[in-house]
Structure formats: C-alpha cells, structure tokens
Scaffold this active site. Structure first.
Site, PDB file in Angstrom:
ATOM      1  N   ASP A 176      21.680  73.245  21.972  1.00 27.39           N
ATOM      2  CA  ASP A 176      22.100  74.550  21.457  1.00 27.39           C
ATOM      3  C   ASP A 176      22.762  74.446  20.087  1.00 27.39           C
ATOM      4  OD1 ASP A 176      24.285  73.266  22.573  1.00 27.39           O
ATOM      5  OD2 ASP A 176      24.521  74.672  24.218  1.00 27.39           O
TER       6      ASP A 176
ATOM      7  N   ASN B  20      32.290  79.131  33.531  1.00 24.53           N
ATOM      8  CA  ASN B  20      31.606  80.240  34.208  1.00 24.53           C
ATOM      9  C   ASN B  20      30.235  79.812  34.751  1.00 24.53           C
ATOM     10  OD1 ASN B  20      30.073  79.969  31.912  1.00 24.53           O
ATOM     11  ND2 ASN B  20      30.366  82.050  31.154  1.00 24.53           N
TER      12      ASN B  20
ATOM     13  N   HIS C 210      27.891  78.246  33.022  1.00 22.45           N
ATOM     14  CA  HIS C 210      26.760  78.235  32.084  1.00 22.45           C
ATOM     15  C   HIS C 210      26.255  76.817  31.845  1.00 22.45           C
ATOM     16  CE1 HIS C 210      29.450  78.162  28.175  1.00 22.45           C
ATOM     17  NE2 HIS C 210      29.194  76.944  28.588  1.00 22.45           N
TER      18      HIS C 210
ATOM     19  N   GLU D 123      24.049  81.981  29.881  1.00 23.79           N
ATOM     20  CA  GLU D 123      25.253  82.587  30.437  1.00 23.79           C
ATOM     21  C   GLU D 123      24.910  83.369  31.709  1.00 23.79           C
ATOM     22  OE1 GLU D 123      28.128  82.007  29.212  1.00 23.79           O
ATOM     23  OE2 GLU D 123      28.178  82.075  27.029  1.00 23.79           O
TER      24      GLU D 123
HETATM   25  C1  F6R Z   1      27.280  72.551  24.580  1.00 21.01           C
HETATM   26  C2  F6R Z   1      26.847  73.154  25.850  1.00 21.01           C
HETATM   27  C3  F6R Z   1      27.821  73.897  26.696  1.00 21.01           C
HETATM   28  C4  F6R Z   1      28.996  73.005  27.104  1.00 21.01           C
HETATM   29  C5  F6R Z   1      29.961  73.744  28.023  1.00 21.01           C
HETATM   30  C6  F6R Z   1      31.182  72.907  28.355  1.00 21.01           C
HETATM   31  O1  F6R Z   1      26.197  71.932  23.918  1.00 21.01           O
HETATM   32  O2  F6R Z   1      25.710  73.067  26.170  1.00 21.01           O
HETATM   33  O3  F6R Z   1      27.151  74.336  27.841  1.00 21.01           O
HETATM   34  O4  F6R Z   1      28.514  71.870  27.749  1.00 21.01           O
HETATM   35  O5  F6R Z   1      30.397  74.914  27.400  1.00 21.01           O
HETATM   36  O6  F6R Z   1      31.921  72.694  27.189  1.00 21.01           O
HETATM   37  P1  F6R Z   1      33.118  71.659  27.118  1.00 21.01           P
HETATM   38  O7  F6R Z   1      32.516  70.302  27.256  1.00 21.01           O
HETATM   39  O8  F6R Z   1      33.713  71.845  25.739  1.00 21.01           O
HETATM   40  O9  F6R Z   1      34.049  71.990  28.213  1.00 21.01           O
END
Ligand code: F6R
Length: 242
Positions: free
Chosen positions: A67, A136, A138, A143
């Site tokens: 992403d 959440n 995701h 999402e």
């Molecule tokens: C980022 C991604 C997101 C994160 C998720 C957790 O490339 O794909 O899904 O893995 O938001 O983020 P952290 O690791 O910062 O808690």
C-alpha cells in the site's frame, strides 16, 4: 492457520526474519510482498543485520509493497516509499529495478493499479506476503466495510486508521485521507502470508483473527481463515486474549 507466540517484540522480529531468510535461501528470486507501519520495523532491522553478516542475499529478490498513501511524494518522510528505503531498501543489495511500490502520485492512478497487479501476476504472483494487523482488523488498507474489494484500489481511510496513523505526523490534518492498497483478492493470491502483531493494543484484533468462528467484511482479517497458508506471529501481549 498456524499461530506462533513469542516472548517479546525482539523475538517476534527474529523469528519472522528467520522465516524470510530461509525462504530467500530456498528461492533466491522470491517475490516478497512487503508492508510498512510500526510492526515490521524490527523484522527489517533483523534482515539488514543478517544481510551485513552475509546470511541473506537480496540480489535476485523482487519486492512489491502492499500500500501507499495517495498524495505523498516518495521524498515525503511519511510516504511508504520513503519508509521502505529508510528501513530496508537502502541497506541491502536489492536491485532498484526489483523494487515495486504503488505510486500515490500517479496522475493515472486507475491505470497504474492495473499495471501494478499485472506485473505481480506476470512474475508468477507473490510467494511470501508479510503484513501487520490493523486494530480494526484491516489488512493492507482493506478497511471494514459492507463489501471488500478484490483488486488494487484507492480507498478512503477510516477515522480510526487516520487516528492510529496520526502518531507519525505533526498534526492529524496532515494524515492523508485516502490510500492505495492491494485488494483482498491480490493478498489471497499470495502463496504464503505472515501476519505479525505486538502489544496489548492489538490483543482484541489478534483474538478476532485467530478465534472468531465466522468471516465478516466488518473484520477483513477474518477472511485469512480461508487461506491455506497463513502464519500469525504475535508477542505475549498481543496474544493475551487467546
Ligand atoms: C501497512 C499496512 C497496514 C498495517 C497496519 C498495522 O503497510 O498494510 O495494514 O500493517 O495498519 O500498522 P502498525 O504496524 O503500525 O500497527
């Protein structure tokens, strides 16, 4: 779904790096799916260390990131492109032409997403995908919603994700409100998927991923239950509700 519980974040990062290093050794031209955020920072640190000790060679490895924020240039410190260079790409022998990220600044985003997916497909698909876990549920930036998208797409970020990510920005207003993400279908096409999570704030999400008895678009991570090769690696804190 295989679950590995580690003592702490350091061990989580080491265990995951060892899996990566072994996979690269087995298939030097492996296609890796990579993620950003706080969780994989330790993994990338370990991989850089292993590279410096001649324990892993990235010369033929091809990477695709999951992403990217829309509207942030790769020179912006908060872009995922910048993050990946700072944390991994600048420190290992990956070839520039083997590094792929979605382009959040493209003036033809829809076409660039089609091209991005085609490139993955034409190279035979992602062999090993790493991702963190949103509080959440995701996955990437897929999402919670009434339906999930299969293909790469631009998505508005939910209020909770904007809140969670604001820790990296000076003010919450600076957090982009939309992002590009590979879709659930793209993620599912990966041959193996590793989800990593650490800390008590991830415990609820980890519990839903591992123990829920249904799949729901309101928690995209639950769909991973349907994939034949998923490993969840979590530290003790994140595992405390299991
Ligand atoms: C980022 C991604 C997101 C994160 C998720 C957790 O490339 O794909 O899904 O893995 O938001 O983020 P952290 O690791 O910062 O808690």
């Amino acid at each position: 779904m295989k679950v590995i519980i580690t003592e702490n974040y350091e061990e989580l990062s080491k265990v995951t790096a060892n899996i990566f290093a072994a996979a690269i050794k087995e298939n030097p031209s492996i296609k890796l799916g990579l993620a950003t955020g706080s969780t994989p920072v330790g993994l990338y640190e370990e991989l850089v260390e292993m590279y410096k000790n001649n324990e892993v060679d990235f010369s033929e490895v091809i990477t695709f990131n999951l992403d990217e924020y829309v509207g942030l240039d790769k020179t912006n410190e908060n872009s995922y492109n910048y993050f990946m260079h700072e944390n991994l790409f600048n420190h290992v022998n990956l070839k520039k032409e083997n590094i792929n990220l979605p382009d959040g600044m493209s003036s033809t985003i829809e076409q660039s997403l089609i091209d991005y997916q085609l490139k993955i497909e034409n190279l035979g698909g992602i062999d090993l995908q790493i991702d963190g876990l949103g509080e959440n549920g995701h996955i990437g930036f897929n999402e919670p919603d009434s339906a999930l998208k299969l293909n790469a797409h631009v998505t508005p970020l939910t209020e909770s994700t904007i809140q969670a990510n604001s820790r990296f920005f000076d003010t919450i207003e600076e957090v982009p409100t939309s992002a590009i993400t590979l879709g659930m279908g793209n993620i599912f096409a990966s041959k193996a998927i590793i989800i990593i999570a650490n800390g008590a704030h991830k415990a609820k999400a980890v519990n839903a991923l591992v123990n829920s008895t249904e799949v729901t678009t309101q928690n995209p991570s639950t769909f991973l239950k349907l994939h034949p090769n998923v490993t969840v690696i979590v530290d003790k804190e994140a595992a405390k509700l299991l």
